[in-house]
Design an enzyme around this catalytic site. Structure first.
Site, PDB file in Angstrom:
ATOM      1  N   ARG A  65      -9.854 -10.518 -13.395  1.00 16.94           N
ATOM      2  CA  ARG A  65      -8.599  -9.964 -13.876  1.00 16.94           C
ATOM      3  C   ARG A  65      -7.595 -11.104 -14.010  1.00 16.94           C
ATOM      4  O   ARG A  65      -7.920 -12.252 -13.714  1.00 16.94           O
ATOM      5  CB  ARG A  65      -8.080  -8.904 -12.902  1.00 16.94           C
ATOM      6  CG  ARG A  65      -7.651  -9.466 -11.557  1.00 16.94           C
ATOM      7  CD  ARG A  65      -7.254  -8.384 -10.576  1.00 16.94           C
ATOM      8  NE  ARG A  65      -5.896  -7.910 -10.841  1.00 16.94           N
ATOM      9  CZ  ARG A  65      -5.129  -7.332  -9.912  1.00 16.94           C
ATOM     10  NH1 ARG A  65      -5.561  -7.189  -8.670  1.00 16.94           N
ATOM     11  NH2 ARG A  65      -3.918  -6.916 -10.217  1.00 16.94           N
ATOM     12  N   ARG A  66      -6.392 -10.797 -14.495  1.00 20.88           N
ATOM     13  CA  ARG A  66      -5.304 -11.768 -14.587  1.00 20.88           C
ATOM     14  C   ARG A  66      -5.738 -13.070 -15.257  1.00 20.88           C
ATOM     15  O   ARG A  66      -5.462 -14.152 -14.765  1.00 20.88           O
ATOM     16  CB  ARG A  66      -4.767 -12.072 -13.182  1.00 20.88           C
ATOM     17  CG  ARG A  66      -4.130 -10.874 -12.519  1.00 20.88           C
ATOM     18  CD  ARG A  66      -3.555 -11.190 -11.166  1.00 20.88           C
ATOM     19  NE  ARG A  66      -2.545 -10.192 -10.808  1.00 20.88           N
ATOM     20  CZ  ARG A  66      -1.913 -10.148  -9.645  1.00 20.88           C
ATOM     21  NH1 ARG A  66      -2.173 -11.037  -8.727  1.00 20.88           N
ATOM     22  NH2 ARG A  66      -1.017  -9.235  -9.405  1.00 20.88           N
ATOM     23  N   HIS A  82       0.809  -1.211   0.000  1.00 21.45           N
ATOM     24  CA  HIS A  82       0.000   0.000   0.000  1.00 21.45           C
ATOM     25  C   HIS A  82       0.845   1.264   0.000  1.00 21.45           C
ATOM     26  O   HIS A  82       0.622   2.127  -0.839  1.00 21.45           O
ATOM     27  CB  HIS A  82      -1.069   0.058   1.091  1.00 21.45           C
ATOM     28  CG  HIS A  82      -1.914   1.259   0.854  1.00 21.45           C
ATOM     29  ND1 HIS A  82      -2.892   1.294  -0.107  1.00 21.45           N
ATOM     30  CD2 HIS A  82      -1.821   2.519   1.322  1.00 21.45           C
ATOM     31  CE1 HIS A  82      -3.389   2.512  -0.193  1.00 21.45           C
ATOM     32  NE2 HIS A  82      -2.760   3.277   0.653  1.00 21.45           N
ATOM     33  N   HIS A  90      -9.571   0.502 -11.596  1.00 25.40           N
ATOM     34  CA  HIS A  90      -9.266   1.511 -10.578  1.00 25.40           C
ATOM     35  C   HIS A  90      -7.825   2.008 -10.687  1.00 25.40           C
ATOM     36  O   HIS A  90      -7.581   3.196 -10.773  1.00 25.40           O
ATOM     37  CB  HIS A  90      -9.512   0.932  -9.185  1.00 25.40           C
ATOM     38  CG  HIS A  90      -8.868   1.723  -8.086  1.00 25.40           C
ATOM     39  ND1 HIS A  90      -9.322   2.958  -7.698  1.00 25.40           N
ATOM     40  CD2 HIS A  90      -7.771   1.481  -7.332  1.00 25.40           C
ATOM     41  CE1 HIS A  90      -8.553   3.427  -6.735  1.00 25.40           C
ATOM     42  NE2 HIS A  90      -7.600   2.557  -6.495  1.00 25.40           N
ATOM     43  N   PHE A  91      -6.864   1.069 -10.719  1.00 29.30           N
ATOM     44  CA  PHE A  91      -5.497   1.593 -10.608  1.00 29.30           C
ATOM     45  C   PHE A  91      -4.905   2.093 -11.920  1.00 29.30           C
ATOM     46  O   PHE A  91      -3.865   2.736 -11.903  1.00 29.30           O
ATOM     47  CB  PHE A  91      -4.562   0.643  -9.852  1.00 29.30           C
ATOM     48  CG  PHE A  91      -4.345  -0.711 -10.447  1.00 29.30           C
ATOM     49  CD1 PHE A  91      -3.753  -0.868 -11.671  1.00 29.30           C
ATOM     50  CD2 PHE A  91      -4.717  -1.845  -9.737  1.00 29.30           C
ATOM     51  CE1 PHE A  91      -3.530  -2.115 -12.206  1.00 29.30           C
ATOM     52  CE2 PHE A  91      -4.500  -3.115 -10.261  1.00 29.30           C
ATOM     53  CZ  PHE A  91      -3.910  -3.249 -11.496  1.00 29.30           C
ATOM     54  N   HIS A  92      -5.598   1.852 -13.050  1.00 26.69           N
ATOM     55  CA  HIS A  92      -5.140   2.567 -14.242  1.00 26.69           C
ATOM     56  C   HIS A  92      -5.543   4.040 -14.152  1.00 26.69           C
ATOM     57  O   HIS A  92      -4.971   4.881 -14.841  1.00 26.69           O
ATOM     58  CB  HIS A  92      -5.671   1.934 -15.528  1.00 26.69           C
ATOM     59  CG  HIS A  92      -4.896   0.710 -15.938  1.00 26.69           C
ATOM     60  ND1 HIS A  92      -5.235  -0.549 -15.560  1.00 26.69           N
ATOM     61  CD2 HIS A  92      -3.753   0.577 -16.675  1.00 26.69           C
ATOM     62  CE1 HIS A  92      -4.353  -1.408 -16.033  1.00 26.69           C
ATOM     63  NE2 HIS A  92      -3.445  -0.761 -16.712  1.00 26.69           N
ATOM     64  N   TYR A 143       1.615   5.294  -2.658  1.00 25.90           N
ATOM     65  CA  TYR A 143       1.922   6.704  -2.404  1.00 25.90           C
ATOM     66  C   TYR A 143       3.308   7.072  -2.888  1.00 25.90           C
ATOM     67  O   TYR A 143       3.589   8.233  -3.178  1.00 25.90           O
ATOM     68  CB  TYR A 143       1.703   7.049  -0.924  1.00 25.90           C
ATOM     69  CG  TYR A 143       0.236   6.989  -0.645  1.00 25.90           C
ATOM     70  CD1 TYR A 143      -0.612   7.928  -1.223  1.00 25.90           C
ATOM     71  CD2 TYR A 143      -0.329   5.961   0.074  1.00 25.90           C
ATOM     72  CE1 TYR A 143      -1.972   7.847  -1.063  1.00 25.90           C
ATOM     73  CE2 TYR A 143      -1.699   5.871   0.245  1.00 25.90           C
ATOM     74  CZ  TYR A 143      -2.515   6.819  -0.328  1.00 25.90           C
ATOM     75  OH  TYR A 143      -3.857   6.728  -0.184  1.00 25.90           O
TER      76      TYR A 143
HETATM   77  C1  HEM Z   1      -0.738   1.159 -23.253  1.00 28.15           C
HETATM   78  C2  HEM Z   1      -1.166   1.364 -22.058  1.00 28.15           C
HETATM   79  C3  HEM Z   1      -1.756   0.275 -21.185  1.00 28.15           C
HETATM   80  C4  HEM Z   1      -2.563  -0.769 -21.532  1.00 28.15           C
HETATM   81  C5  HEM Z   1      -3.119  -1.092 -22.903  1.00 28.15           C
HETATM   82  C6  HEM Z   1      -2.816  -1.528 -20.327  1.00 28.15           C
HETATM   83  C7  HEM Z   1      -3.625  -2.649 -20.249  1.00 28.15           C
HETATM   84  C8  HEM Z   1      -3.781  -3.461 -19.133  1.00 28.15           C
HETATM   85  C9  HEM Z   1      -4.718  -4.557 -18.989  1.00 28.15           C
HETATM   86  C10 HEM Z   1      -5.744  -4.991 -20.024  1.00 28.15           C
HETATM   87  C11 HEM Z   1      -4.525  -5.116 -17.766  1.00 28.15           C
HETATM   88  C12 HEM Z   1      -5.312  -6.285 -17.152  1.00 28.15           C
HETATM   89  C13 HEM Z   1      -4.757  -7.602 -17.514  1.00 28.15           C
HETATM   90  C14 HEM Z   1      -5.380  -8.740 -16.716  1.00 28.15           C
HETATM   91  O1  HEM Z   1      -5.646  -8.584 -15.515  1.00 28.15           O
HETATM   92  O2  HEM Z   1      -5.599  -9.818 -17.309  1.00 28.15           O
HETATM   93  C15 HEM Z   1      -3.457  -4.386 -17.136  1.00 28.15           C
HETATM   94  C16 HEM Z   1      -2.944  -4.651 -15.884  1.00 28.15           C
HETATM   95  C17 HEM Z   1      -2.070  -3.837 -15.217  1.00 28.15           C
HETATM   96  N1  HEM Z   1      -1.582  -2.599 -15.645  1.00 28.15           N
HETATM   97 FE1  HEM Z   1      -1.851  -1.772 -17.454  1.00 28.15          FE
HETATM   98  N2  HEM Z   1      -2.143  -0.946 -19.291  1.00 28.15           N
HETATM   99  C18 HEM Z   1      -1.490   0.169 -19.768  1.00 28.15           C
HETATM  100  C19 HEM Z   1      -0.719   1.064 -19.054  1.00 28.15           C
HETATM  101  C20 HEM Z   1      -0.403   0.915 -17.726  1.00 28.15           C
HETATM  102  C21 HEM Z   1       0.324   1.876 -16.939  1.00 28.15           C
HETATM  103  C22 HEM Z   1       0.835   3.220 -17.445  1.00 28.15           C
HETATM  104  C23 HEM Z   1       0.465   1.330 -15.695  1.00 28.15           C
HETATM  105  C24 HEM Z   1       1.137   1.891 -14.488  1.00 28.15           C
HETATM  106  C25 HEM Z   1       1.940   2.888 -14.449  1.00 28.15           C
HETATM  107  C26 HEM Z   1      -0.144   0.020 -15.712  1.00 28.15           C
HETATM  108  C27 HEM Z   1      -0.155  -0.860 -14.651  1.00 28.15           C
HETATM  109  C28 HEM Z   1      -0.791  -2.092 -14.647  1.00 28.15           C
HETATM  110  C29 HEM Z   1      -0.714  -3.034 -13.560  1.00 28.15           C
HETATM  111  C30 HEM Z   1       0.049  -2.872 -12.248  1.00 28.15           C
HETATM  112  C31 HEM Z   1      -1.518  -4.133 -13.910  1.00 28.15           C
HETATM  113  C32 HEM Z   1      -1.819  -5.382 -13.062  1.00 28.15           C
HETATM  114  C33 HEM Z   1      -0.870  -6.474 -13.353  1.00 28.15           C
HETATM  115  C34 HEM Z   1      -1.252  -7.720 -12.558  1.00 28.15           C
HETATM  116  O3  HEM Z   1      -2.447  -8.028 -12.436  1.00 28.15           O
HETATM  117  O4  HEM Z   1      -0.324  -8.336 -12.036  1.00 28.15           O
HETATM  118  N3  HEM Z   1      -0.678  -0.194 -16.961  1.00 28.15           N
HETATM  119  N4  HEM Z   1      -3.031  -3.361 -17.988  1.00 28.15           N
HETATM  120 CU   LIG Z   2      -3.924   0.010  -0.743  1.00 28.13          CU
END
Ligand code: HEM
Ligand SMILES: [Cu+2]
Lengths: 65, 600
Positions: free
Chosen positions: B448-449, B234, B385-387, B238
């Site tokens: 997700r995932r 968490h 949420h976190f996007h 921040y």
């Molecule tokens: C081109 C831009 C981006 C696209 C298309 C994108 C797309 C996605 C998608 C579809 C997921 C969900 C996948 C799943 O749960 O099966 C995901 C997960 C995630 N994204 Fe992005 N995202 C983008 C940019 C970013 C940025 C800028 C960040 C953070 C600075 C970010 C951080 C994350 C994180 C932490 C996860 C979770 C990974 C996990 O479940 O272990 N993403 N993203």
């Molecule tokens: Cu938290």
């Protein structure tokens, strides 16, 4: 290319005592109204039906046997 | 607020530091490029629009996406921008530039190690993988190189913090009666939070996961390592946000044409984050069995308090923008919004990032509520949420800030301001689509995932629209974001190859309406706040940790490691099959005997 950052042309100087952030207050109130609305909406979406959290239908196929 | 008296650009005043900051930023952008690439691949894959990887590689892609973006991209940017903030606001260079290169070097080596372990997962020819996602929950197990890389990286960040503290101490000798300049104050409080938070993963990795991956210990207690992860997990949010907040406080007012509304309020906000960021981590574990409801309830209460500093930030930052707008001639309750410099990409990017963060605030409140969390836990709602938070409030602010910083660091004008403006607007649009569809999909329970979120004999049903429409929005949003990243990188490269310019603005922060002289001296007592923060952490964590160890043992109930590879998967499938066939056979027999018994 010219300057990277435009110099904002200042029209007047507003000091600490003459400044009342009423616009900020208006925006924040708007945000709170939105939050309350969304909260109610969430209640209707998620609780009123008392349905399971995963929404969908089981398509019967191949279960008969 | 102390300002660079000399009035030149950053590179004029601190050429040696400018090189380190530039290197940190370029490292950050390289991670953004790779992370974005994996992002669009997984978006197209899970929506079944275009699948060119095997689904068993999905976790490799997702791990790379998560780690490169939320560890590498964000933290390299942070160390760059913090170095800039400390040197500018103290108006002095770092004490020893070799030390600065040392921590940058450690962070880079650590990143390369972890990245090698992750990317090796793409090929079978190297017997190495780290398909553990950025949360690296046991029993998922990564190659030891991954854990060791993380350790080296974090040690690098610790030394970076030491570097900034060292600058501050040296400055204090020469300026014993002055208040800590606001940007430096923000850097130091953030780092104190980071030192406390990283104890969690340091213990988790050094005592448990690394020895486990090396075969020194046979087993770990997954609840314990998860809890230690969220002890850090968490506050790390921040760590992503506070550099963005810092830019909102110290740059945005100036760019809006005004002054920071209140320096004391900004200090209070950062102190609240230092105090409250860590004792809330268990709110990520509402659904973990093995942690008592009471502990979860305490974490929830602390979390609700944590809303306060973000709401204070919203107020102070918006009030500062309004001040700018009114000085520029804006009027009315809402009319002043039109007087803001929306055509300036630095302003537009940061303001849009703030707007999206407000939306993320709502979904965050849903996540934080223990009972409502059950509805959205592990669904696409959570990435939705976190996007908005790290993926926009932080990421878009960083990109917008780059349009201001890069000319300062290179002495070259930004390659193309119109492209920059289009870029930030595209990000906003793309994220509107992607995050909207993710939130809605989450409400239907779409997980997700998951490489192929479609199931035999079951269909998700959308109340409004359809699942196909949600998939389309997700892919459209993802594509816009990917284009936005390409435009951003083009601007960075274009600027790097530009010629030197000599009509760049001076490297200055925003002035304040109400300055540090209006704030009580005790706010600058960092020892006091750190001590309180530590006490709060002990209160929040000692009982949960004791009870987890008590239940599951320090080294756990003998679990088997699970490196995700096709062999283990098929082995698992095989064992499962054996068991189920056996089970079905016995049930069959059982049913037969009872049935015949009943009929007779
Ligand atoms: C081109 C831009 C981006 C696209 C298309 C994108 C797309 C996605 C998608 C579809 C997921 C969900 C996948 C799943 O749960 O099966 C995901 C997960 C995630 N994204 Fe992005 N995202 C983008 C940019 C970013 C940025 C800028 C960040 C953070 C600075 C970010 C951080 C994350 C994180 C932490 C996860 C979770 C990974 C996990 O479940 O272990 N993403 N993203
Ligand atoms: Cu938290």
């Amino acid at each position: 290319m010219g300057q990277a950052i435009e110099k904002p042309e200042e029209k007047r100087e507003i000091g600490h005592d003459e400044y009342n952030p009423v616009g900020t207050l208006a925006l924040i109130l708007l945000y709170f109204v939105l939050l309350v609305f969304l909260w109610f909406f969430m209640y209707f979406v998620e609780f009123l039906g008392n349905d399971p959290t995963v929404v969908g239908t089981v398509v019967a196929s191949g279960v008969v046997g | 607020m102390t300002m660079s008296e000399s009035g030149g650009t950053y590179i004029d005043n601190f050429p040696a530091e400018a090189r380190v900051v530039r290197s940190a930023l370029y490292s950050s952008f390289l991670a953004l490029a790779l992370g974005g690439l994996f992002g669009i691949i997984q978006t197209l894959h899970r929506t079944d629009i275009y699948r060119f990887i095997e689904s068993d590689m999905y976790y490799t892609v997702l791990t790379a996406h998560g780690v490169f973006l939320v560890v590498t991209f964000t933290i390299f940017f942070l160390v760059g921008v913090f170095t800039w903030a400390v040197t500018t606001s103290l108006d002095r260079g770092v004490e020893d530039i070799r030390f600065t290169w040392l921590w940058y070097g450690l962070m880079t080596i650590g990143t390369v190690m972890a990245a090698a372990a992750i990317l090796a997962g793409f090929t079978d020819s190297i017997d190495m993988s780290a398909d553990v996602l950025f949360t690296f929950y046991a029993p998922l197990q990564a190659h030891w190189l991954f854990y060791l890389g993380l350790v080296v990286f974090v040690v690098g960040t610790w030394l970076a913090g030491a570097d900034w503290f060292r600058s501050w101490w040296a400055w204090k000798q020469e300026n014993p009666d002055e208040r800590i300049p606001l940007p430096t104050f923000m850097v130091l409080t953030t780092m104190l939070m980071w030192y406390i938070a990283t104890i969690g993963i340091a213990v988790s990795i050094l005592v448990f996961l690394l020895p486990w991956s090396l075969g020194i210990i046979d087993s770990v207690n997954p609840t314990l390592t998860r809890t230690l992860f969220w002890f850090w997990g968490h506050p790390v949010v921040y760590f992503w946000l506070l550099p963005a907040y810092m830019m909102w406080y110290v740059m945005l007012p100036k760019i809006s044409g005004g002054k920071l509304f209140s320096d004391p309020l900004a200090r209070v906000v950062f102190i609240l984050f230092l105090l409250l960021s860590t004792p809330v981590g268990i709110h990520h574990q509402y659904l973990d069995p093995g942690i008592a409801e009471g502990f979860k309830f305490i974490a929830m209460t602390n979390t609700m308090f944590l809303l306060l500093p973000s709401l204070l930030t919203a107020f102070t930052v918006v009030a500062s923008m309004e001040h700018g707008a009114r000085q520029r001639g804006g009027t009315g309750y809402f009319g002043w919004l039109k007087a803001l410099p929306w055509r300036d990409p630095v302003f537009a990017g940061m303001a849009l990032a703030g707007l999206m963060f407000a939306a993320g605030g709502f979904s965050g409140m849903i996540n934080a509520g223990m009972n409502i969390n059950y509805l959205v836990h592990n669904t696409l709602w959570v990435p939705g949420h976190f996007h908005l938070t790290v993926g926009t409030a932080s990421a878009l602010t960083f990109m917008a800030a780059t349009y201001w910083l890069l000319p300062q660091l290179t002495g070259k004008a930004l390659w193309n301001r119109s492209v920059a403006l289009v870029q930030v607007v595209l990000w906003f649009l793309g994220m509107t689509f992607m995050s909207n569809s993710m939130h809605r999909a989450g409400l239907l329970g779409i997980p997700r995932r998951t490489a192929e979120p479609q199931y035999q004999g079951f269909e998700f049903e959308a109340g409004v629209g359809s699942v196909a429409e949600l998939d389309f929005q997700l892919a459209l949003g993802g594509a816009l974001l990917a284009i936005s990243i390409v435009l951003f990188l083009a601007n960075v490269v274009g600027t790097a190859f530009n010629g030197r310019s000599d009509d760049l603005p001076a490297n200055e922060f925003a002035e304040t309406l109400s300055g540090p002289e209006d704030s009580p001296q005790v706010l600058d007592n960092l020892k006091l706040w750190t001590a309180i923060a530590v006490v709060l952490v002990i209160l929040a964590y000692s009982f949960p940790l004791m009870s987890i160890v008590d239940r599951g043992g320090l080294y756990g109930p003998d679990i088997s490691p699970f490196p995700v590879s096709i062999e283990t998967l098929s082995l698992l499938a095989f064992t499962l099959e054996q068991y189920t066939t056996a089970a079905i056979a016995t049930t069959g027999e059982f049913v037969q005997t009872t049935l015949t018994g009943v009929i007779r």
